[in-house]
Structures are given as C-alpha cells and as structure tokens.
Scaffold this active site. Structure first.
Site, PDB file in Angstrom:
ATOM      1  N   LYS A   1       0.842  -1.196   0.000  1.00 49.38           N
ATOM      2  CA  LYS A   1       0.000   0.000   0.000  1.00 49.38           C
ATOM      3  C   LYS A   1       0.878   1.246   0.000  1.00 49.38           C
ATOM      4  O   LYS A   1       1.596   1.506   0.967  1.00 49.38           O
ATOM      5  CB  LYS A   1      -0.915  -0.001   1.225  1.00 49.38           C
TER       6      LYS A   1
ATOM      7  N   LYS B   1      -4.666   6.240   3.286  1.00 43.03           N
ATOM      8  CA  LYS B   1      -5.119   6.169   4.680  1.00 43.03           C
ATOM      9  C   LYS B   1      -3.940   6.169   5.645  1.00 43.03           C
ATOM     10  O   LYS B   1      -4.077   6.593   6.802  1.00 43.03           O
ATOM     11  CB  LYS B   1      -6.016   4.954   4.887  1.00 43.03           C
TER      12      LYS B   1
ATOM     13  N   ASP C   1     -10.514   0.703   5.809  1.00 44.05           N
ATOM     14  CA  ASP C   1      -9.092   0.715   6.146  1.00 44.05           C
ATOM     15  C   ASP C   1      -8.724   1.965   6.934  1.00 44.05           C
ATOM     16  O   ASP C   1      -7.876   1.930   7.837  1.00 44.05           O
ATOM     17  CB  ASP C   1      -8.270   0.642   4.857  1.00 44.05           C
TER      18      ASP C   1
ATOM     19  N   SER D   1      -1.180   0.209  14.554  1.00 42.73           N
ATOM     20  CA  SER D   1      -0.787   0.724  13.249  1.00 42.73           C
ATOM     21  C   SER D   1       0.566   1.411  13.337  1.00 42.73           C
ATOM     22  O   SER D   1       0.799   2.257  14.210  1.00 42.73           O
ATOM     23  CB  SER D   1      -1.830   1.721  12.743  1.00 42.73           C
TER      24      SER D   1
END
Length: 331
Positions: A107, A190, A243, A253
C-alpha cells in the site's frame, strides 16, 4: 484458471499473514524472503518471530530466496514495501508468465514518480494479470484466524471472482471490485491520515477532535481518489473507509504510532529510527502533496502531515493552521 499454488513475495508480517490465509484456503504456499535467517526460520521452525512473533505456521508453508522458484506458482502476491516494488518487479520480470495473476498487497504511492503500485506493475510486467488486495486487516489478527474482510480489485471480473475464491475461507472474506485505482488509492493514502490521527492522540486533543479529524480525512482521501479516476463508492467500502477506520483507530498501526510519537514531541527522525518495518505514510505523504500541487487538489491535512514529517513546521503550528482555516460548507 487453476489457482492452487500461491507464491508470496515478501515475508514480513503481512506477507507471512497472507501465507496463513492462503494455506487456510487450501492452497500450496511458497514464501519468498530476502533474509536467509527468515527463510530458515520458516522452513525449520515454522515461525517468523522477527516479523510476526507468536504465530505458529503450518509446516506446509515453505520459504525460498529464489525468484524463479516462487514465480512457478499459479498466482503471485506482491507484499514488499511499496518503495521497493519497482526493483523487485524488475527482477521478477523474466519469470512472470502470460496471464499469471499478480496481486499487489503493498500500500503506497511511489515517491520518486507519483505512480501507483498497479501502474508500476503494468509497466514492468505487461504479461501479468494485475490485481490489488486492500482493506482493513492487521497482520496479527489475520494470522491468528480472526475474521477480516478485504477488497480484491481487478479490471477482469472473472479474475476477481477466482482470486476471491482462491484466498477466502470462513474467517477471511474477499469481495471483488472492478475499481483498481479506487481500491489502491484508499489503501495507500489512509496511512497518511493515520499519522494525523496519531498526532491527535499524542497531543491528547480528545476523542471529539479525533473523530472530526478522521471524518475530514475521509473527505480528503475521497476527493483525491476521485480526482485520479477512482470511484466514490469504492472509497466508501472496505479499501477506503474501512481501512481508514482501522488504521486511525489502533495503536497497532505503524503510521498511527508514528503520529503518537510526533504528537508527544519526538522528531520524525527519532521516531522512525530503529524500526524494523516500513512506515509507508511518510513516503506517501510526499507523493500525495506533489500530485495535489500539480492537479490543484485541496489536501490541507495531508499537507500538514508532510510538513511536520519533513520539519517544515511544528505540530503545534500545523494544528493551529488547520483550525484557523476559513469556515466553509461541509460538502
């Protein structure tokens, strides 16, 4: 299409977790790893304690350090850090077959060019059938067999269906989509907004501030994605809003934890030093801001994150600037 064997390129936390996903779905799994010690640990001890501690791996999951071996699998999952995808895809090119599914699980946006991972893959691997796997899924949760749902996006609906069935099992559900750009952009950007959410936590600005920040972040990410050709309905789904909610809402995270450190007064350099894993939001923030400047897209939160990371402004000054913006219609 026969998709019995799955080759996974990248044996970090997410790559190893996806190996457990593929194995639960009944697939034969071969992991490519860069580190010889990781290969040995997976093959001999059936563990990857460095990147995914505490998880026992199915002994049928094997590891290799050879691209030609992993490329013999029916489908490939690309799970290397986003900024390394170009180099590794180049090494894979001689072995990728015509029509072989190549599923991008990294990502990010390439910092040097502003290109998405699917665009790089299409450029370097024209023979491959490109797809994107994205959505709210922490590696540790997935590896433990906890329920998770993701988006599998590809331009070919039949391929999306086949990939979904090949990787899904009762705890892991793959929903197919035709919007590759939207799915990929949501998963990439994100990470930038998770840094912002972490700063709110680190500064102890309260839950109301965090909820407002995440909501306005979603407005920005949707604006950015649509401007680049993604669909709004995709951003409302798993690979966008889903997400974003997960990544902004958990200290697990990497991007949120970086933001917390910044909010507590640590410099970006100190906060990033010593990390074994890549915090993708740092490079993606720069790429986003550069793209937005060229295309005239308004991204005040992303710009603030980039300015804080690069030392162009302080956390306090960035917050003051955001709160002092002119009042406007919400939509």
């Amino acid at each position: 299409m026969q998709l019995q064997s799955v080759g996974i390129i990248g044996a970090g936390a997410w790559g190893t977790a996806l190996a457990t996903v593929a194995r639960r779905a009944g697939r034969d799994v071969l992991l490519w790893a860069h580190e010889p010690e990781t290969i040995s640990a997976i093959n001999d001890a059936h563990r990857n304690e460095v990147f995914l501690p505490g998880v026992a791996l199915d002994p049928a999951i094997e590891a290799t350090g050879r691209f030609n071996e992993v490329a013999t699998c029916d489908m490939l999952l690309m799970v290397t850090p986003a900024q390394h995808l170009r180099a590794i895809a180049g090494e894979l090119k001689p072995y990728v077959r015509e029509g072989q599914p190549f599923v991008i699980c990294a990502k990010g946006i390439e910092q040097a060019t502003g290109k998405l991972m699917s665009q790089i893959a299409a450029e370097l691997l024209p023979a491959a059938a490109i797809a994107v796997l994205s959505g709210p899924s922490f590696a540790a949760d997935v590896a433990r067999g906890l329920p998770a749902a993701v988006t599998l996006a590809t331009g070919e609906e039949e391929l999306g269906r086949e990939l979904s069935h090949a990787l899904s099992s009762p705890p892991f559900r793959g929903y197919w989509s035709g919007d590759v750009l939207g799915a990929e952009i949501g998963g990439a950007v994100k990470n930038v907004y998770a840094i912002a959410a972490g700063i709110v936590v680190g500064k102890e600005l309260g839950e109301s501030a965090k909820a407002g920040l995440v909501t306005r972040s979603f407005a920005e990410m949707a604006r950015f994605a649509v401007a680049l050709g993604g669909k709004l309905e995709t951003l409302i789904g798993l690979s966008g809003l889903g997400d974003l909610v997960l990544t902004c809402g958990s200290p697990k995270s990497r991007n949120t934890s970086l933001g917390v450190a910044l909010g507590e007064g640590m410099s970006a350099e100190d906060a990033l030093s010593g990390r074994l894993t890549v915090t993708e939001g740092v490079a993606t923030a720069r790429a986003m801001v550069e793209i937005a400047q060229v295309r005239g897209i308004e991204l005040p939160i992303a710009e603030a994150v980039h300015a804080v990371i690069t030392g162009q402004t302080s956390v306090d000054a960035a917050i003051e600037a955001l709160l002092s913006r002119p009042l406007r219609s919400e939509l």
